[in-house]
Design an enzyme around this catalytic site. Structure first.
Site, PDB file in Angstrom:
ATOM      1  N   ARG A  89       7.200  -5.269   3.394  1.00 21.98           N
ATOM      2  CA  ARG A  89       5.924  -5.936   3.141  1.00 21.98           C
ATOM      3  C   ARG A  89       5.854  -6.137   1.639  1.00 21.98           C
ATOM      4  O   ARG A  89       5.877  -5.163   0.867  1.00 21.98           O
ATOM      5  CB  ARG A  89       4.718  -5.137   3.623  1.00 21.98           C
TER       6      ARG A  89
ATOM      7  N   HIS B  34       0.807  -1.219   0.000  1.00 16.54           N
ATOM      8  CA  HIS B  34       0.000   0.000   0.000  1.00 16.54           C
ATOM      9  C   HIS B  34       0.842   1.272   0.000  1.00 16.54           C
ATOM     10  O   HIS B  34       0.314   2.356  -0.177  1.00 16.54           O
ATOM     11  CB  HIS B  34      -0.933   0.009   1.208  1.00 16.54           C
TER      12      HIS B  34
ATOM     13  N   ASP C  32      -7.889  -4.717   7.323  1.00 18.34           N
ATOM     14  CA  ASP C  32      -8.471  -5.637   6.349  1.00 18.34           C
ATOM     15  C   ASP C  32      -9.244  -6.751   7.030  1.00 18.34           C
ATOM     16  O   ASP C  32     -10.255  -7.225   6.501  1.00 18.34           O
ATOM     17  CB  ASP C  32      -7.378  -6.228   5.454  1.00 18.34           C
TER      18      ASP C  32
ATOM     19  N   GLU D 205      -5.257 -11.489   7.973  1.00 21.48           N
ATOM     20  CA  GLU D 205      -6.140 -10.332   7.784  1.00 21.48           C
ATOM     21  C   GLU D 205      -7.431 -10.675   7.046  1.00 21.48           C
ATOM     22  O   GLU D 205      -8.056  -9.808   6.448  1.00 21.48           O
ATOM     23  CB  GLU D 205      -5.384  -9.214   7.049  1.00 21.48           C
TER      24      GLU D 205
END
Length: 252
Positions: free
Chosen positions: A71, A46, A173, A147
Site C-alpha cells: 500500500r 499507516h 476511512d 474510502e
C-alpha cells in the site's frame, strides 16, 4: 516475466486472501508468506514501515509462494515508481476519489505508451525476470482504494479508467467520511450501503474488488457477498489478539 499469481487467480474467478503487514520486519514478512496467503501487502501508509525496510520485506516475501504487494503512502508517482522498482507486483493506493486520481495512479504504474513510469526496475527485474520491461504493464496490478464519499459518488468513472485492475474498499476511512465511526460497515447504515453500492457497480463494470476486514469471519462473509480479495485483519491486531487469547487460556 514471473507470473502475477493474483492476476491469474482473478482470471479464474478464484477467491484471494491477502495478508497485511504494518510491523517493520523481514522475518515476519517471510513467515507470513508461508502461511497460505495468496498475497502479502506491505503497508507504507499507516504501517510503521519506511522504504528501506519495505525493500527487505519485499525480498522476504519473494522467497515465499505469496505475491508481494504494497500500500503506497499516497498517490505520489515518485513513491509509487520507487516501490515498483523495489519489486512490488501490486500497488494499493489510498484516497482515490476521482477518475483523475485513478488516471494518475495508472500512469505511475505503467510504462509508456500506457503511462509515465520511468525506466529503472532495479530489484523488480531481479524478482520479475529479464523480460520485466516487456511484460510489466500486463502483470503489475493497479488497485485504487475507495474510502471517501466522493469516491463512492464517482465510482463509475473510476471503474472506467483504463488500467484499473481492481478496487479496494477501505471501510474505516469510508465510515469516517460518511459521518460514522470505524466499524460502522457492520451496521445497516450509510457505510454498509455505500459498500454494497460500490460492489454492485464494480460487478457491473466487471472490475475485481477487494476489501479490508477486521477478522477471518468477516472476510469469509465478504467473499460470500462477492468480493474477489479479502484481507482478514493486519499483523499487529492478529498478533495482539493471539497474545491476549494465550494469556486468557493460561489463566482459565
Amino acid at each position: 516475466m514471473r507470473e502475477n499469481l493474483v492476476r491469474a487467480l482473478l482470471a479464474k474467478g478464484a477467491p484471494i486472501t491477502n495478508a497485511w503487514l504494518s510491523i517493520p520486519s523481514g522475518y515476519l514478512a517471510e513467515g507470513t508468506g508461508h502461511q497460505g496467503f495468496d498475497s502479502v501487502t506491505v503497508d507504507l501508509q499507516h504501517g510503521m514501515i519506511g522504504f528501506e525496510t519495505a525493500v527487505t520485506m519485499l525480498q522476504a516475501i519473494s522467497a515465499t509462494p505469496a505475491v508481494p504487494m504494497v500500500r503506497a503512502p499516497s498517490n505520489d508517482p515518485v513513491a509509487i515508481m520507487h516501490l515498483l522498482d523495489a519489486g512490488a507486483y501490486g500497488v494499493i493506493c489510498p484516497m482515490i476519489s476521482t477518475a483523475e486520481d485513478a488516471e494518475q495512479l495508472v500512469a505511475a504504474c505503467r510504462y509508456p505508451p500506457l503511462g509515465g513510469r520511468s525506466f529503472g526496475p532495479a530489484r523488480g527485474k531481479l524478482y520479475g525476470g529479464v523480460d520485466y520491461f516487456d511484460a510489466a504493464n500486463d502483470e503489475i496490478l493497479v488497485i485504487p482504494m475507495i474510502e471517501t464519499a466522493q469516491a463512492v459518488e464517482n465510482i463509475d468513472a473510476i471503474l472506467a479508467v483504463p488500467g484499473v485492475d481492481m478496487i479496494y474498499v477501505g471501510p474505516n476511512d469510508l465510515a469516517l467520511d460518511l459521518g460514522e465511526r470505524p466499524g460502522a460497515e457492520l451496521e445497516n447504515g450509510a457505510t454498509s450501503k455505500a459498500i454494497a453500492s460500490v460492489l454492485a457497480s464494480a460487478k457491473s463494470a466487471k472490475v475485481a474488488t477487494g476489501i479490508f476486514c477486521s477478522d477471518g469471519d468477516l472476510a469469509h462473509q465478504r467473499l460470500q457477498e462477492g468480493f474477489d480479495l479479502v484481507t482478514p485483519g493486519n499483523d499487529f491486531n492478529l498478533l495482539m489478539r493471539a497474545m491476549s487469547d494465550s494469556v486468557q487460556t493460561s489463566r482459565r
